[in-house]
Design a protein around this motif. Structure first.
Motif, short mmCIF file in Angstrom:
data_model
loop_
_atom_site.label_atom_id
_atom_site.label_comp_id
_atom_site.label_asym_id
_atom_site.label_seq_id
_atom_site.Cartn_x
_atom_site.Cartn_y
_atom_site.Cartn_z
N GLN A 234 27.16 29.54 30.01
CA GLN A 234 28.20 30.02 30.37
C GLN A 234 29.55 29.22 30.04
N LEU A 235 30.27 29.63 28.89
CA LEU A 235 31.40 28.70 28.59
C LEU A 235 32.56 29.83 28.13
N PRO A 236 33.86 29.26 28.22
CA PRO A 236 35.09 29.88 28.08
C PRO A 236 35.20 30.34 26.60
N ASP A 237 36.18 31.24 26.51
CA ASP A 237 36.42 31.80 25.20
C ASP A 237 36.78 30.64 24.04
N TYR A 238 37.49 29.80 24.58
CA TYR A 238 38.15 28.75 23.69
C TYR A 238 36.92 27.80 23.11
N TYR A 239 36.02 27.83 23.59
CA TYR A 239 34.38 27.11 23.22
C TYR A 239 33.87 28.18 22.22
N VAL A 240 33.49 29.33 22.58
CA VAL A 240 32.58 30.22 21.90
C VAL A 240 33.26 31.16 21.02
N GLY A 241 34.38 31.41 20.96
CA GLY A 241 35.27 32.59 20.44
C GLY A 241 34.67 32.72 19.02
N SER A 242 35.03 31.77 18.19
CA SER A 242 34.59 31.82 16.72
C SER A 242 32.98 32.01 16.57
N LYS A 243 32.36 31.37 17.46
CA LYS A 243 30.82 31.52 17.11
C LYS A 243 30.29 33.03 17.34
N LEU A 244 30.90 33.95 18.32
CA LEU A 244 30.81 34.94 18.75
C LEU A 244 31.40 35.80 17.39
N GLN A 245 32.36 35.50 16.88
CA GLN A 245 32.86 36.21 15.52
C GLN A 245 32.04 36.25 14.57
N SER A 246 31.39 34.96 14.29
CA SER A 246 30.59 34.74 13.07
C SER A 246 29.02 35.31 13.35
N GLY A 247 28.77 35.37 14.64
CA GLY A 247 27.41 35.94 14.90
C GLY A 247 26.45 34.66 15.19
N GLU A 248 26.76 33.54 15.16
CA GLU A 248 26.14 32.55 15.50
C GLU A 248 25.66 32.46 16.92
N LEU A 249 26.55 33.14 17.74
CA LEU A 249 26.09 33.35 19.38
C LEU A 249 26.24 34.65 19.78
N VAL A 250 25.55 35.04 20.65
CA VAL A 250 25.53 36.50 20.98
C VAL A 250 25.99 36.42 22.51
N ALA A 251 26.76 37.38 23.17
CA ALA A 251 27.01 37.49 24.38
C ALA A 251 26.14 38.41 25.23
N VAL A 252 25.75 37.93 26.35
CA VAL A 252 24.96 38.89 26.95
C VAL A 252 25.34 38.98 28.56
N LEU A 253 24.96 40.10 29.16
CA LEU A 253 25.39 40.48 30.44
C LEU A 253 26.98 40.67 30.63
N ASN A 254 27.50 41.38 29.61
CA ASN A 254 28.86 41.72 29.63
C ASN A 254 29.33 42.17 30.56
N PRO A 255 28.57 43.53 30.95
CA PRO A 255 29.03 44.29 32.11
C PRO A 255 29.12 43.53 33.41
N LEU A 256 28.73 42.23 33.53
CA LEU A 256 28.59 41.42 34.85
C LEU A 256 29.51 40.48 34.58
N ARG A 257 30.29 40.48 33.61
CA ARG A 257 31.37 39.31 33.31
C ARG A 257 32.24 39.19 34.52
N GLN A 258 32.50 38.02 34.77
CA GLN A 258 33.72 37.84 35.84
C GLN A 258 35.05 38.17 35.66
N PRO A 259 35.87 38.43 36.39
CA PRO A 259 37.41 38.71 35.84
C PRO A 259 37.86 37.40 35.23
N ASP A 260 38.73 37.66 34.20
CA ASP A 260 39.28 36.46 33.56
C ASP A 260 40.13 35.72 34.50
N ASP A 261 39.97 34.32 34.53
CA ASP A 261 40.96 33.52 35.28
C ASP A 261 42.07 32.76 34.41
#
Length: 289
Positions: A234-261
């Motif tokens: 579990q990491l913030p967007d500024y770590y993983v954002g580009s990896k999610l866009q490239s497909g190198e990482l995949v986000a899971v449990l999105n419906p359970l994501r905590q509110p943005d802080d």
């Protein structure tokens, strides 16, 4: 300072040829304009103006004096403008602290751009994941991430951050994709400095204690482990954002994501009116959103 009394009033009356118009321009009463000019004439022991009920005119001495006084008033107005600009334009050293990764990747580049825009500024930037005492350390500003602790410091929200639970496609292909928090107990969870992962379930904030083979206090290292298929993290967007866009990482449990802080600028109360702090905070808020 006594020698300055009446000079602005004298110049205004001479140029406008009216006590009433001069008083309106200066924002004072006609009586005060008259008193101050009379005091100036008494100080000089010279009559500067001829007064009548219908007109105002300069004496010969008044005409000569006006030529010099115009320069004095113009210089005084320029000095006042200079001081006003001094208060409004950032200058001097800005001492700031920020978390290491976010500071390196987001804050430092913006600070360097800010310094190019305001060349009279200097920077003392200390990157640390420890929460330093701003008052004791003489800091103008700190960047803090997440939920703030209660304090007497002034806080302004600069931006929001989104927390993702991510894994590599290879890991998910080999171990399956978790659908709920119970499934996480069957997975390798890469753990950082935060002992509990937070989720939103049925409208309530819940916590999950991750378990796995790797514990590390570096988000960069945990992301590398996730990229190499060693588990979920579990990491913030500024770590993983580009990896999610490239497909190198995949986000899971999105419906359970905590509110943005929040991403916050905090600063001591005695610095909230400082031009350099005010302008910098406004700048960061604009650029980070």
């Amino acid at each position: 300072m006594k020698h300055w009394i009446g000079i602005s009033e004298f110049v205004a009356v001479a140029e406008l040829q009216s006590f009433t118009k001069a008083a309106k321009q200066l924002g004072i009463s006609v009586a005060q304009v008259s008193r101050n000019i009379a005091e100036l004439e008494a100080t000089l022991a010279i009559k500067l103006l001829y007064r009548s009920t219908r007109s105002v005119s300069l004496t010969e001495e008044g005409l000569l004096y006006l030529q010099h006084c115009r320069h004095l008033v113009a210089s005084l107005e320029e000095a006042n403008r200079t001081l006003a600009n001094l208060k409004a334009t950032p200058r001097g050293q800005i001492k700031l602290t920020a978390p290491v990764f976010y500071g390196e990747t987001r804050i430092a580049p913006l600070l360097h751009d800010f310094m190019q825009q305001y060349p009279d500024t200097e920077l003392d930037l200390q990157l640390t994941n420890n929460k330093l005492d701003l008052v004791q350390g003489g800091f103008d500003l700190a960047i803090r991430l997440g939920t703030l602790e209660s304090s007497s410091l002034i806080a302004r929200k600069l931006a929001s951050r989104t927390q993702y639970v991510v894994a590599s496609p290879v890991y998910l292909a080999q171990n399956g994709t978790p659908q709920n928090l119970a499934d996480l107990t069957q997975h390798q969870c890469l753990t950082g400095t935060v002992a509990q992962w937070r989720f939103m379930q049925q409208g309530k904030l819940v916590q999950f204690k991750p378990q796995g083979r790797i514990v590390c206090n570096s988000g960069v290292a945990l992301m590398d482990a996730a990229l190499k298929g060693l588990g979920l993290v579990q990491l913030p967007d500024y770590y993983v954002g580009s990896k999610l866009q490239s497909g190198e990482l995949v986000a899971v449990l999105n419906p359970l994501r905590q509110p943005d802080d929040g991403i916050w600028a905090i600063y001591p109360q005695n610095r909230h009116l400082s031009a350099k702090v005010r302008v910098l905070v406004d700048y960061l808020a604009t650029k980070l959103n």
